[in-house]
Design an enzyme around this catalytic site. Structure first.
Site, PDB file in Angstrom:
ATOM      1  N   LYS A 193       0.838  -1.210   0.000  1.00  0.00           N
ATOM      2  CA  LYS A 193       0.000   0.000   0.000  1.00  0.00           C
ATOM      3  C   LYS A 193       0.875   1.262   0.000  1.00  0.00           C
ATOM      4  CE  LYS A 193      -2.152  -1.154   3.843  1.00  0.00           C
ATOM      5  NZ  LYS A 193      -1.448  -2.428   4.138  1.00  0.00           N
ATOM      6  N   ARG A 220     -10.070   0.538   8.766  1.00  0.00           N
ATOM      7  CA  ARG A 220      -9.695  -0.852   9.053  1.00  0.00           C
ATOM      8  C   ARG A 220     -10.786  -1.604   9.790  1.00  0.00           C
ATOM      9  NH1 ARG A 220      -3.817   0.142   8.764  1.00  0.00           N
ATOM     10  NH2 ARG A 220      -2.741  -1.832   8.962  1.00  0.00           N
ATOM     11  N   ARG A 230      12.257  -6.456   6.125  1.00  0.00           N
ATOM     12  CA  ARG A 230      12.151  -4.998   6.187  1.00  0.00           C
ATOM     13  C   ARG A 230      12.679  -4.386   7.494  1.00  0.00           C
ATOM     14  NH1 ARG A 230       6.602  -1.757   5.653  1.00  0.00           N
ATOM     15  NH2 ARG A 230       6.277  -2.961   7.537  1.00  0.00           N
ATOM     16  N   ARG A 260      10.857  -3.072  10.323  1.00  0.00           N
ATOM     17  CA  ARG A 260      10.114  -2.107  11.141  1.00  0.00           C
ATOM     18  C   ARG A 260       9.833  -2.775  12.491  1.00  0.00           C
ATOM     19  NH1 ARG A 260       4.935   0.185   8.074  1.00  0.00           N
ATOM     20  NH2 ARG A 260       3.763  -1.164   9.497  1.00  0.00           N
ATOM     21  N   ARG A 320      -1.006  -9.108  12.915  1.00  0.00           N
ATOM     22  CA  ARG A 320      -1.507  -8.065  12.000  1.00  0.00           C
ATOM     23  C   ARG A 320      -2.313  -8.714  10.873  1.00  0.00           C
ATOM     24  NH1 ARG A 320       4.045  -5.474  10.533  1.00  0.00           N
ATOM     25  NH2 ARG A 320       2.868  -4.366   8.916  1.00  0.00           N
TER      26      ARG A 320
HETATM   27  P1  AP5 Z   1       4.723  -1.573   1.869  1.00  0.00           P
HETATM   28  O1  AP5 Z   1       4.549  -0.754   0.649  1.00  0.00           O
HETATM   29  O2  AP5 Z   1       5.280  -0.934   3.081  1.00  0.00           O
HETATM   30  O3  AP5 Z   1       3.334  -2.318   2.215  1.00  0.00           O
HETATM   31  P2  AP5 Z   1       2.138  -1.852   3.121  1.00  0.00           P
HETATM   32  O4  AP5 Z   1       0.933  -2.512   2.570  1.00  0.00           O
HETATM   33  O5  AP5 Z   1       2.131  -0.354   3.215  1.00  0.00           O
HETATM   34  O6  AP5 Z   1       2.560  -2.555   4.469  1.00  0.00           O
HETATM   35  P3  AP5 Z   1       2.578  -2.038   5.972  1.00  0.00           P
HETATM   36  O7  AP5 Z   1       3.622  -2.836   6.663  1.00  0.00           O
HETATM   37  O8  AP5 Z   1       2.655  -0.552   6.011  1.00  0.00           O
HETATM   38  O9  AP5 Z   1       1.176  -2.563   6.416  1.00  0.00           O
HETATM   39  P4  AP5 Z   1       0.195  -2.241   7.547  1.00  0.00           P
HETATM   40  O10 AP5 Z   1      -1.064  -1.997   6.870  1.00  0.00           O
HETATM   41  O11 AP5 Z   1       0.203  -3.323   8.533  1.00  0.00           O
HETATM   42  O12 AP5 Z   1       0.866  -0.955   8.271  1.00  0.00           O
HETATM   43  P5  AP5 Z   1       0.291   0.420   8.750  1.00  0.00           P
HETATM   44  O13 AP5 Z   1       1.427   1.349   8.820  1.00  0.00           O
HETATM   45  O14 AP5 Z   1      -0.896   0.813   7.979  1.00  0.00           O
HETATM   46  O15 AP5 Z   1       5.601  -2.836   1.466  1.00  0.00           O
HETATM   47  C1  AP5 Z   1       6.036  -3.769   2.423  1.00  0.00           C
HETATM   48  C2  AP5 Z   1       7.424  -4.316   2.029  1.00  0.00           C
HETATM   49  O16 AP5 Z   1       7.298  -5.041   0.803  1.00  0.00           O
HETATM   50  C3  AP5 Z   1       8.451  -3.224   1.771  1.00  0.00           C
HETATM   51  O17 AP5 Z   1       9.695  -3.655   2.210  1.00  0.00           O
HETATM   52  C4  AP5 Z   1       8.407  -3.028   0.257  1.00  0.00           C
HETATM   53  O18 AP5 Z   1       9.622  -2.554  -0.246  1.00  0.00           O
HETATM   54  C5  AP5 Z   1       8.102  -4.443  -0.204  1.00  0.00           C
HETATM   55  N1  AP5 Z   1       7.313  -4.458  -1.438  1.00  0.00           N
HETATM   56  C6  AP5 Z   1       6.282  -3.632  -1.787  1.00  0.00           C
HETATM   57  N2  AP5 Z   1       5.761  -3.958  -2.984  1.00  0.00           N
HETATM   58  C7  AP5 Z   1       6.477  -5.044  -3.405  1.00  0.00           C
HETATM   59  C8  AP5 Z   1       6.410  -5.867  -4.574  1.00  0.00           C
HETATM   60  N3  AP5 Z   1       5.515  -5.615  -5.565  1.00  0.00           N
HETATM   61  N4  AP5 Z   1       7.262  -6.910  -4.676  1.00  0.00           N
HETATM   62  C9  AP5 Z   1       8.184  -7.155  -3.680  1.00  0.00           C
HETATM   63  N5  AP5 Z   1       8.300  -6.406  -2.563  1.00  0.00           N
HETATM   64  C10 AP5 Z   1       7.456  -5.381  -2.422  1.00  0.00           C
HETATM   65  O19 AP5 Z   1      -0.188   0.086  10.254  1.00  0.00           O
HETATM   66  C11 AP5 Z   1       0.734  -0.218  11.260  1.00  0.00           C
HETATM   67  C12 AP5 Z   1       0.002  -0.353  12.595  1.00  0.00           C
HETATM   68  O20 AP5 Z   1      -0.602   0.909  12.947  1.00  0.00           O
HETATM   69  C13 AP5 Z   1      -1.154  -1.352  12.636  1.00  0.00           C
HETATM   70  O21 AP5 Z   1      -0.694  -2.653  12.940  1.00  0.00           O
HETATM   71  C14 AP5 Z   1      -2.012  -0.775  13.770  1.00  0.00           C
HETATM   72  O22 AP5 Z   1      -1.447  -1.072  15.038  1.00  0.00           O
HETATM   73  C15 AP5 Z   1      -1.883   0.726  13.555  1.00  0.00           C
HETATM   74  N6  AP5 Z   1      -2.905   1.280  12.647  1.00  0.00           N
HETATM   75  C16 AP5 Z   1      -2.677   1.894  11.457  1.00  0.00           C
HETATM   76  N7  AP5 Z   1      -3.825   2.314  10.900  1.00  0.00           N
HETATM   77  C17 AP5 Z   1      -4.818   1.948  11.761  1.00  0.00           C
HETATM   78  C18 AP5 Z   1      -6.224   2.077  11.730  1.00  0.00           C
HETATM   79  N8  AP5 Z   1      -6.844   2.667  10.692  1.00  0.00           N
HETATM   80  N9  AP5 Z   1      -6.931   1.562  12.768  1.00  0.00           N
HETATM   81  C19 AP5 Z   1      -6.305   0.973  13.816  1.00  0.00           C
HETATM   82  N10 AP5 Z   1      -4.980   0.808  13.900  1.00  0.00           N
HETATM   83  C20 AP5 Z   1      -4.226   1.296  12.886  1.00  0.00           C
HETATM   84 MG    MG Z   2       2.122   1.005   4.849  1.00  0.00          MG
END
Ligand code: AP5
Ligand code: MG
Length: 190
Positions: free
Chosen positions: A13, A88, A127, A129, A140
């Site tokens: 994403k 979410r 990655r 994080r 997750r």
């Molecule tokens: P990346 O682009 O970072 O993927 P992403 O879908 O953004 O993954 P996240 O880890 O950010 O997912 P998430 O939804 O759990 O995190 P968020 O920050 O929203 O890519 C991932 C990796 O793959 C990278 O290394 C990239 O280089 C690689 N990659 C990408 N595309 C590729 C491809 N085509 N081929 C190969 N490799 C590839 O949330 C984090 C936390 O915050 C949650 O767990 C929760 O605690 C909280 N939170 C956030 N939003 C909310 C909400 N709305 N409600 C409640 N809690 C929330």
């Molecule tokens: Mg993300």
């Protein structure tokens, strides 16, 4: 345009948001990034949310809705938004609908980025994080399937859903996303 990006952790994403923002020139609204910024700034919200995030749990809806509400008040939100990782939960989705209805600016489309669990685990393993430990990623993922994936049906019923295969190179995936976005835009123009 107002677009919601739904997909499991590691679906790409954030990676695809960057490309889409360059293409559409709209503000990026990533709740994950906003939470990490609050945490780094050690605000009261930041300290509160850390315990949820390190365990891979969802941050409570009221905190998220407050944060998003404040973001939507900023003038640049009038230009559109790419909602990344939000909503979410059903409550968040309903809250977003209400907030956008009040402003007379409904969603244009929802992009579901589909990636299988095995690919998620392997992408996040490399990655580093602080919520990328395998047991945290598993939590997750489990919460994604339980709480977030049902939103796909919520949006499908309203004709907003576009599913995109998230496997392949980032450029291959973006080509699919752009096709879906262009389709919506050309429909809106005709
Ligand atoms: P990346 O682009 O970072 O993927 P992403 O879908 O953004 O993954 P996240 O880890 O950010 O997912 P998430 O939804 O759990 O995190 P968020 O920050 O929203 O890519 C991932 C990796 O793959 C990278 O290394 C990239 O280089 C690689 N990659 C990408 N595309 C590729 C491809 N085509 N081929 C190969 N490799 C590839 O949330 C984090 C936390 O915050 C949650 O767990 C929760 O605690 C909280 N939170 C956030 N939003 C909310 C909400 N709305 N409600 C409640 N809690 C929330
Ligand atoms: Mg993300």
């Amino acid at each position: 345009m107002r677009i919601v990006f739904i997909g499991p952790p590691g679906a790409g994403k954030g990676t695809q948001s960057q490309r889409l923002l360059d293409y559409l020139h709209i503000p990026h609204l990533s709740t994950g990034e906003m939470l990490r910024e609050a945490r780094e700034a050690k605000t009261s919200t930041g300290q509160l949310v850390d315990s949820f995030m390190v365990r891979g749990n969802l941050v409570p809806d009221p905190i998220i809705m407050q944060m998003v509400g404040e973001r939507l008040e900023r003038p640049d939100s009038a230009a559109g938004a790419l909602f990344d990782g939000f909503p979410r939960t059903l409550r968040q989705a309903q809250g977003l609908d209400e907030a956008l209805a009040e402003r007379g600016t409904p969603l244009d489309m929802v992009l579901e980025l589909q990636v299988n669990d095995q690919e998620v685990m392997s992408r996040l393993a490399g990655r580093g994080r602080n919520d990328d430990l395998p047991e945290v990623v598993a939590q997750r993922l489990a919460l994604f399937w339980k709480q977030t994936r049902p939103l796909v049906e919520y949006y499908r019923k309203r004709g907003l859903l576009h599913a995109v295969d998230g496997h392949g190179t980032p450029d291959e995936v973006f080509a699919r996303i752009r096709e879906a976005v262009d389709q919506v835009r050309s429909k809106q123009r005709s």
